[in-house]
Scaffold this active site. Structure first.
Site, mmCIF file in Angstrom:
data_model
loop_
_atom_site.group_PDB
_atom_site.id
_atom_site.type_symbol
_atom_site.label_atom_id
_atom_site.label_comp_id
_atom_site.label_asym_id
_atom_site.label_seq_id
_atom_site.Cartn_x
_atom_site.Cartn_y
_atom_site.Cartn_z
ATOM 1 N N SER A 233 0.855 -1.382 0.049
ATOM 2 C CA SER A 233 0.088 -0.241 0.271
ATOM 3 C C SER A 233 0.997 1.173 -0.045
ATOM 4 O O SER A 233 0.411 2.363 -0.342
ATOM 5 C CB SER A 233 -0.919 -0.098 1.222
ATOM 6 O OG SER A 233 -0.319 0.246 2.454
ATOM 7 N N HIS A 234 2.059 1.112 0.410
ATOM 8 C CA HIS A 234 3.174 2.242 0.447
ATOM 9 C C HIS A 234 4.197 1.955 -0.437
ATOM 10 O O HIS A 234 5.356 2.688 -0.213
ATOM 11 C CB HIS A 234 3.240 2.985 1.685
ATOM 12 C CG HIS A 234 2.037 3.405 2.184
ATOM 13 N ND1 HIS A 234 0.991 2.733 2.562
ATOM 14 C CD2 HIS A 234 1.522 4.793 2.248
ATOM 15 C CE1 HIS A 234 -0.040 3.347 3.133
ATOM 16 N NE2 HIS A 234 0.421 4.680 3.114
ATOM 17 N N GLU B 279 -4.753 0.297 1.321
ATOM 18 C CA GLU B 279 -5.065 -1.232 1.087
ATOM 19 C C GLU B 279 -6.430 -1.375 0.470
ATOM 20 O O GLU B 279 -6.730 -2.207 -0.106
ATOM 21 C CB GLU B 279 -4.984 -1.634 2.642
ATOM 22 C CG GLU B 279 -4.935 -3.241 2.679
ATOM 23 C CD GLU B 279 -3.757 -3.927 2.068
ATOM 24 O OE1 GLU B 279 -4.041 -4.880 1.172
ATOM 25 O OE2 GLU B 279 -2.752 -3.322 2.123
HETATM 26 P P1 NDP Z 1 -1.107 -2.919 9.172
HETATM 27 O O1 NDP Z 1 -2.035 -3.394 9.643
HETATM 28 O O2 NDP Z 1 -0.695 -3.966 7.803
HETATM 29 O O3 NDP Z 1 0.216 -3.084 10.173
HETATM 30 C C1 NDP Z 1 0.494 -2.370 11.311
HETATM 31 C C2 NDP Z 1 1.447 -2.733 12.137
HETATM 32 O O4 NDP Z 1 1.095 -3.899 12.765
HETATM 33 C C3 NDP Z 1 2.777 -3.180 11.392
HETATM 34 O O5 NDP Z 1 4.002 -2.609 12.044
HETATM 35 C C4 NDP Z 1 2.757 -4.604 11.325
HETATM 36 O O6 NDP Z 1 4.040 -5.290 11.437
HETATM 37 C C5 NDP Z 1 2.183 -4.878 12.786
HETATM 38 N N1 NDP Z 1 1.381 -6.137 12.507
HETATM 39 C C6 NDP Z 1 0.480 -6.697 11.512
HETATM 40 N N2 NDP Z 1 -0.044 -7.864 12.178
HETATM 41 C C7 NDP Z 1 0.856 -8.352 13.186
HETATM 42 C C8 NDP Z 1 0.621 -9.236 13.985
HETATM 43 N N3 NDP Z 1 -0.106 -10.380 13.799
HETATM 44 N N4 NDP Z 1 1.264 -9.247 15.275
HETATM 45 C C9 NDP Z 1 2.215 -8.303 15.425
HETATM 46 N N5 NDP Z 1 2.277 -7.352 14.548
HETATM 47 C C10 NDP Z 1 1.739 -7.101 13.555
HETATM 48 O O7 NDP Z 1 -0.777 -1.461 8.527
HETATM 49 P P2 NDP Z 1 -1.918 -0.276 8.230
HETATM 50 O O8 NDP Z 1 -2.726 -0.885 7.170
HETATM 51 O O9 NDP Z 1 -2.796 0.297 9.395
HETATM 52 O O10 NDP Z 1 -0.890 0.706 7.849
HETATM 53 C C11 NDP Z 1 0.003 0.360 6.686
HETATM 54 C C12 NDP Z 1 0.908 1.693 6.499
HETATM 55 O O11 NDP Z 1 0.231 2.799 5.960
HETATM 56 C C13 NDP Z 1 1.667 2.277 7.648
HETATM 57 O O12 NDP Z 1 3.035 2.161 7.461
HETATM 58 C C14 NDP Z 1 1.383 3.658 7.768
HETATM 59 O O13 NDP Z 1 2.140 4.575 8.026
HETATM 60 C C15 NDP Z 1 0.710 4.022 6.157
HETATM 61 N N6 NDP Z 1 -0.265 4.917 6.536
HETATM 62 C C16 NDP Z 1 0.284 6.544 6.083
HETATM 63 C C17 NDP Z 1 -0.579 7.396 6.071
HETATM 64 C C18 NDP Z 1 -0.447 8.618 5.875
HETATM 65 O O14 NDP Z 1 -1.233 9.870 5.982
HETATM 66 N N7 NDP Z 1 0.946 9.024 5.512
HETATM 67 C C19 NDP Z 1 -2.101 7.205 6.417
HETATM 68 C C20 NDP Z 1 -2.367 5.946 6.794
HETATM 69 C C21 NDP Z 1 -1.540 4.666 6.893
HETATM 70 P P3 NDP Z 1 4.315 -6.018 9.606
HETATM 71 O O15 NDP Z 1 4.510 -4.639 8.988
HETATM 72 O O16 NDP Z 1 5.622 -6.758 10.051
HETATM 73 O O17 NDP Z 1 3.336 -6.839 9.281
HETATM 74 O O1 PYC Z 2 -3.284 4.658 2.914
HETATM 75 O O2 PYC Z 2 -4.695 5.763 4.108
HETATM 76 C C1 PYC Z 2 -3.537 5.651 3.646
HETATM 77 C C2 PYC Z 2 -2.739 6.935 3.285
HETATM 78 C C3 PYC Z 2 -3.130 8.194 3.574
HETATM 79 C C4 PYC Z 2 -2.128 9.209 3.110
HETATM 80 C C5 PYC Z 2 -1.109 8.262 2.730
HETATM 81 N N1 PYC Z 2 -1.550 6.875 2.843
#
Ligand code: NDP
Ligand code: PYC
Length: 340
Positions: A49-50, A190
């Site tokens: 996703s990123h 995602e």
């Molecule tokens: P995920 O739900 O995929 O993962 C979130 C965290 O939980 C990760 O550190 C992951 O580690 C960990 N994790 C997942 N499953 C387990 C498990 N079973 N046990 C322990 N740890 C676990 O991520 P999101 O979809 O919430 O977010 C993905 C990315 O999107 C992030 O990097 C975030 O910074 C980015 N994002 C950026 C935004 C922006 O505005 N700039 C906005 C929203 C999101 P692992 O990676 O090893 O699976």
């Molecule tokens: O995946 O929610 C997201 C997001 C927002 C800005 C960057 N990533």
């Protein structure tokens, strides 16, 4: 390569592709390098996703004119512990890189330091920044609002952003302890990847425009995404709105979406990064804090649970062994089309 079911790109090829797309779309050289570093790192670590998909998002954002393609970020010392980097409307990655030395210096001097990145466009995962701070032996926390896409728990209308929060702790081995997650049930990226792949989303990720649960990714994006953990994710999300918005003089997710004005750019606003030097609290006793943390981590993994970022670090090791990444064929075709 386009006829292969899953094209393999060496890191060099992916970097070149990213640079070519971003340059072709008008981004200035320093930003091209900073953005390419995070996009290639995301794909390397299995963060679809990123990763490379974000080049499509960058191209769309650059086309809106909402990001200043040649912005020169300016880092300023506000107090002995506080740094502000004015991104001047550019992407956050270069602003972070420009402010990092000052943040580290102040954190070592004061025991704690905070850096506000203001007036930036933000589309990135936070873990690359966390890893850069933790590599200095510091503890790190970062968060940023996004666009108002997420309903507060108990509501059905978008108000919060997907508001990620990330934390890092240094470890003796090769990999630090890092978590980085959206405070929505999942990152919006995602859901967009599910839409692109024609796959339904699990229940609990979003509601449609009538506030009804949906498994249709497009309907959830048109309606509202949901927070993770109900009222707990909702409260965390509100905190991020506050401390990486009004507290640092920058936008909330609702204000960011209003500023976007339907253009479809990445979120506009600020990011707050806090770093802590363990020596500030512990003085000469810093040798034991890492050992005691290791006992905690062993307590987690010792019962079969995994540490956050373990999957990501394993993906990194596999990619490094192979010298590159495999991209979905449709994504690769879409990336090549960005060069037209
Ligand atoms: P995920 O739900 O995929 O993962 C979130 C965290 O939980 C990760 O550190 C992951 O580690 C960990 N994790 C997942 N499953 C387990 C498990 N079973 N046990 C322990 N740890 C676990 O991520 P999101 O979809 O919430 O977010 C993905 C990315 O999107 C992030 O990097 C975030 O910074 C980015 N994002 C950026 C935004 C922006 O505005 N700039 C906005 C929203 C999101 P692992 O990676 O090893 O699976
Ligand atoms: O995946 O929610 C997201 C997001 C927002 C800005 C960057 N990533």
């Amino acid at each position: 390569m386009i006829n292969d079911p899953s094209p393999f790109l060496s890191f060099g090829q992916l970097e070149d592709l990213s640079r070519s797309i971003l340059r072709h779309r008008g981004l200035s050289p320093d930003h091209v390098e900073a953005v390419t570093r995070t996009i290639v790192a995301g794909e390397r670590d299995g963060c679809a996703s990123h990763g490379a998909y974000r080049l499509i998002v960058c191209a769309a954002t650059l086309a809106t004119g909402k990001v200043v393609a040649d912005a020169e970020p300016m880092a300023t010392s506000l107090t002995p512990a506080l740094t502000r980097v004015d991104a001047r409307g550019g992407y956050a990655q270069l602003a972070f890189e420009r402010g990092l030395p000052l943040l580290i210096e102040k954190t070592r001097a004061c025991g704690i330091g905070a850096m506000a990145i203001s007036n930036c466009v933000h589309f990135a995962a936070l873990w690359p920044e966390i890893e850069a701070i933790v590599a200095q032996g510091l503890v790190a926390l970062a968060c940023t609002p996004s666009h108002a896409w997420v309903a507060p728990a108990g509501g059905t209308r978008p108000l919060f952003g997907t508001n990620p929060i990330a934390f890092g702790w240094p470890r003796p081995g090769p990999w630090p302890f890092v978590f980085d997650f959206a405070t929505s049930a999942v990152a919006r990226g995602e859901i967009e990847l599910h839409r692109r792949a024609g796959k339904p989303i699990p229940e609990g990720w979003g509601v449609d425009t009538n506030g009804e649960p949906t498994t249709d990714p497009a309907a959830a994006m048109a309606g509202a995404m949901l927070t993770f953990g109900g009222h707990k994710g909702s409260a965390l999300s509100a905190m991020i709105e506050l401390i990486a918005g009004p507290l640092i003089g920058d936008m909330t997710s609702a204000e960011s979406l209003a500023a976007d004005d339907g253009a479809g750019s990445s979120p506009i606003g600020g990011e707050l990064i806090i770093a802590i030097d363990p020596a500030g609290f512990l003085g000469d006793a810093t040798a034991t804090h890492l050992q005691r943390a290791e006992a905690l981590f062993s307590g987690i993994t010792g019962q079969g649970a995994r540490l956050p970022s373990q999957r990501r670090f394993e993906a990194r090791e596999r990619s490094l062994e192979r010298g590159g990444v495999t991209l979905p064929k449709a994504l690769y075709a879409d990336l090549l089309a960005l060069l037209d």
